[in-house]
Design an enzyme around this catalytic site. Structure first.
Site, short mmCIF file in Angstrom:
data_model
loop_
_atom_site.label_atom_id
_atom_site.label_comp_id
_atom_site.label_asym_id
_atom_site.label_seq_id
_atom_site.Cartn_x
_atom_site.Cartn_y
_atom_site.Cartn_z
N GLU A 293 -9.28 -0.35 13.18
CA GLU A 293 -10.02 -1.27 12.30
C GLU A 293 -9.84 -2.73 12.71
O GLU A 293 -10.69 -3.57 12.45
CB GLU A 293 -9.56 -1.09 10.84
CG GLU A 293 -8.08 -1.39 10.63
CD GLU A 293 -7.61 -1.19 9.19
OE1 GLU A 293 -8.41 -0.81 8.33
OE2 GLU A 293 -6.41 -1.44 8.94
N ASP B 169 5.60 -5.24 5.50
CA ASP B 169 5.95 -6.61 5.85
C ASP B 169 5.86 -7.57 4.65
O ASP B 169 6.75 -8.39 4.46
CB ASP B 169 5.11 -7.11 7.04
CG ASP B 169 3.62 -7.00 6.78
OD1 ASP B 169 3.22 -6.16 5.95
OD2 ASP B 169 2.85 -7.74 7.41
N GLY B 170 4.82 -7.42 3.83
CA GLY B 170 4.67 -8.30 2.67
C GLY B 170 5.82 -8.11 1.69
O GLY B 170 6.43 -9.09 1.22
N GLY C 166 0.83 -1.20 0.00
CA GLY C 166 0.00 0.00 0.00
C GLY C 166 0.86 1.25 0.00
O GLY C 166 1.97 1.24 0.54
N GLN D 272 -6.08 8.62 5.36
CA GLN D 272 -4.88 8.53 6.22
C GLN D 272 -3.61 8.26 5.44
O GLN D 272 -2.51 8.39 5.96
CB GLN D 272 -5.07 7.41 7.26
CG GLN D 272 -6.12 7.73 8.28
CD GLN D 272 -6.70 6.49 8.93
OE1 GLN D 272 -6.35 6.13 10.04
NE2 GLN D 272 -7.62 5.82 8.24
N ARG D 273 -3.76 7.82 4.20
CA ARG D 273 -2.56 7.47 3.42
C ARG D 273 -2.23 8.49 2.36
O ARG D 273 -1.18 8.40 1.72
CB ARG D 273 -2.79 6.12 2.73
CG ARG D 273 -2.81 4.98 3.67
CD ARG D 273 -2.27 3.70 3.10
NE ARG D 273 -2.52 3.42 1.72
CZ ARG D 273 -3.07 2.29 1.27
NH1 ARG D 273 -3.49 1.38 2.13
NH2 ARG D 273 -3.20 2.07 -0.01
N ILE E 118 2.01 3.05 7.14
CA ILE E 118 1.37 3.95 8.10
C ILE E 118 1.07 3.21 9.40
O ILE E 118 0.87 3.82 10.43
CB ILE E 118 0.08 4.58 7.55
CG1 ILE E 118 -0.97 3.51 7.23
CG2 ILE E 118 0.35 5.45 6.34
CD1 ILE E 118 -2.39 4.08 7.07
N ASP E 119 1.01 1.86 9.34
CA ASP E 119 0.57 1.09 10.51
C ASP E 119 1.62 1.02 11.62
O ASP E 119 1.30 0.67 12.75
CB ASP E 119 0.23 -0.35 10.09
CG ASP E 119 -0.81 -0.42 8.99
OD1 ASP E 119 -1.58 0.55 8.85
OD2 ASP E 119 -0.84 -1.42 8.27
N ARG F 279 -23.55 13.98 21.46
CA ARG F 279 -23.48 12.69 20.77
C ARG F 279 -22.25 11.90 21.19
O ARG F 279 -21.26 12.46 21.65
CB ARG F 279 -23.37 12.91 19.27
CG ARG F 279 -24.69 13.13 18.62
CD ARG F 279 -24.51 13.39 17.14
NE ARG F 279 -25.81 13.51 16.51
CZ ARG F 279 -26.04 14.14 15.38
NH1 ARG F 279 -25.03 14.71 14.74
NH2 ARG F 279 -27.24 14.20 14.88
O1 F6P Z 1 -1.15 -1.42 5.64
C1 F6P Z 1 -1.63 -0.14 5.35
C2 F6P Z 1 -3.13 -0.15 5.24
O2 F6P Z 1 -3.55 1.16 4.95
C3 F6P Z 1 -3.88 -0.72 6.43
O3 F6P Z 1 -3.93 0.17 7.51
C4 F6P Z 1 -5.20 -1.07 5.81
O4 F6P Z 1 -5.86 -2.10 6.51
C5 F6P Z 1 -4.81 -1.54 4.44
O5 F6P Z 1 -3.53 -0.98 4.16
C6 F6P Z 1 -5.76 -1.13 3.36
O6 F6P Z 1 -5.34 -1.70 2.18
P1 F6P Z 1 -5.92 -1.34 0.74
O7 F6P Z 1 -5.28 -0.05 0.32
O8 F6P Z 1 -5.50 -2.46 -0.11
O9 F6P Z 1 -7.40 -1.19 0.88
#
Ligand code: F6P
Length: 365
Positions: free
Chosen positions: A238, A119-120, A12, A291-292, A142-143, A178
């Site tokens: 998540e 990691d992948g 990602g 977030q990315r 980002i994780d 709320r």
């Molecule tokens: O590993 C980064 C991340 O943004 C995770 O936080 C999230 O679960 C995943 O990638 C989302 O992946 P994709 O962009 O394939 O939907």
């Protein structure tokens, strides 16, 4: 004869990838006998026919330190060890093209590969290293779930975005009495969630490392309302799950996508709270890929640049099979296999957990 370093970005995307590429290229340009090239979409650019390999010189990387995404594009599907192909029956299977990749890199005159990924991707780096490829890893996500480095670049930017979202939700929560639930990314680690919760002043934070007791969470919310503080902000990762339950995830339908798609923890929490008799207004926001995206924050630009410069220097030192890492204030190198041996999860006796508890934050246990 010029020596070639090939750069790839895999998995990602993440704010700071371009700053790493720029760091590598600028550092390499100080050496007369090196040149940089990049493979488009991780190793796909090398394996595709025709190939998509781009030349990376100082001009090509000008201004990249502040640009989000990756100019080399990226993919989190397939890879050289599991290349998807469609069979005659219409079903998809995978083939191992790693030997072919290494051969093609030799033909291209590639002396070293710098693989920027999580990691992948680093698992692929390790396997290619074991096959004899001269490879250096740069940790990205980002994780912040990669072991052996204190932080991965991209994490601070994602945390800024998530904390900013909490700030915004606090004012609307207060105005409407709320309970606002914000779901953030992080896969099986709660780093983004807990940093955003502390930075944004949330009352409840649910992370994968601590399966939550729904009764305790409902009680915390009730108590706030009973005290006349008629609003609550919850940050949920998540990957959070209730005690005895599982993460909310779906199998991806995209060809070659091997990860589970996490998402839905916030909606599930709201349903569970309702089932638990909470008769209050609740709303769920899912921050998702916001977030990315966008420009990396200054910390991530600097860290990514430090990683890029160091990665090239590791190539000069021929420290193959190593990954750059931040340890304390030093940029060091660690064997890739150590970094991917397990996830970097939040330890329950860590200072960040102690701090959250010290603020009276409910962590769901
Ligand atoms: O590993 C980064 C991340 O943004 C995770 O936080 C999230 O679960 C995943 O990638 C989302 O992946 P994709 O962009 O394939 O939907």
């Amino acid at each position: 004869m010029q020596k070639r370093v090939l750069i790839t970005t895999g998995g990602g995307d993440c704010p700071g990838l371009n700053a790493v590429i720029r760091g590598i290229v600028k550092r390499a340009s100080l050496e007369r006998d090196w040149e940089c090239i990049g493979s488009v979409e991780a190793y796909n650019g090398v394996l595709w026919e025709p190939q998509e390999i781009v030349r990376l010189d100082k001009k090509a990387v000008g201004g990249l330190h502040a640009r989000g995404g990756t100019i080399l594009r990226t993919t989190n599907k397939g890879g050289p060890f599991a290349w998807p192909i469609k069979g005659a029956d219409g079903n998809w299977t995978t083939v191992d093209r790693s030997d072919e990749l290494i051969r093609k890199l030799q033909i291209q005159g590639v002396e070293a590969v710098i693989s920027i990924g999580g990691d992948g991707s680093q698992d692929i780096s390790q396997r290619l290293f074991e096959k004899g490829l001269n490879i250096i890893g740069v940790p990205k996500t980002i994780d912040n779930d990669l072991l052996a480095t204190d932080y991965t670049f991209g994490f601070q930017t994602a945390t800024e975005i998530a904390a900013d979202a909490v700030n915004k939700l606090v004012t609307t929560a207060e105005s409407h009495n709320r309970t606002m639930i914000l779901e953030v990314m992080g896969r099986y680690a709660g780093w983004i969630a807990i940093y955003a919760a502390i930075a944004g002043g949330a009352e409840i934070c649910l992370i994968p490392e601590i399966p939550y007791d729904i009764g305790g969470v409902a009680e915390k919310i009730r108590a706030r309302y009973d005290q006349g503080r008629g609003f609550v902000n919850i940050v949920i990762a998540e990957g959070a799950k209730p005690r005895g339950g599982e993460v909310v995830a779906q199998k991806a339908e995209e060809v070659g996508y091997q990860n589970l798609k996490l998402g839905g923890a916030g909606m599930r929490l709201m349903a569970e709270l309702k089932e638990h008799g909470l008769d209050i207004d609740m709303r769920v926001s899912i921050l998702g890929h916001l977030q990315r995206g966008g420009t990396p924050c200054a910390f991530d630009r600097v860290l990514a640049t430090e990683f890029g410069v160091k990665a090239f220097e590791l190539a000069l030192e021929q420290k193959w099979g190593h990954m750059v890492a931040l340890q304390g204030r030093r940029i060091v190198s660690v064997p890739i296999k150590d970094a991917i041996s397990r996830y970097n999860l939040i330890e329950l006796d860590s200072d960040i957990i102690r701090t959250a508890r010290g603020l009276g934050m409910c962590l769901g246990d």
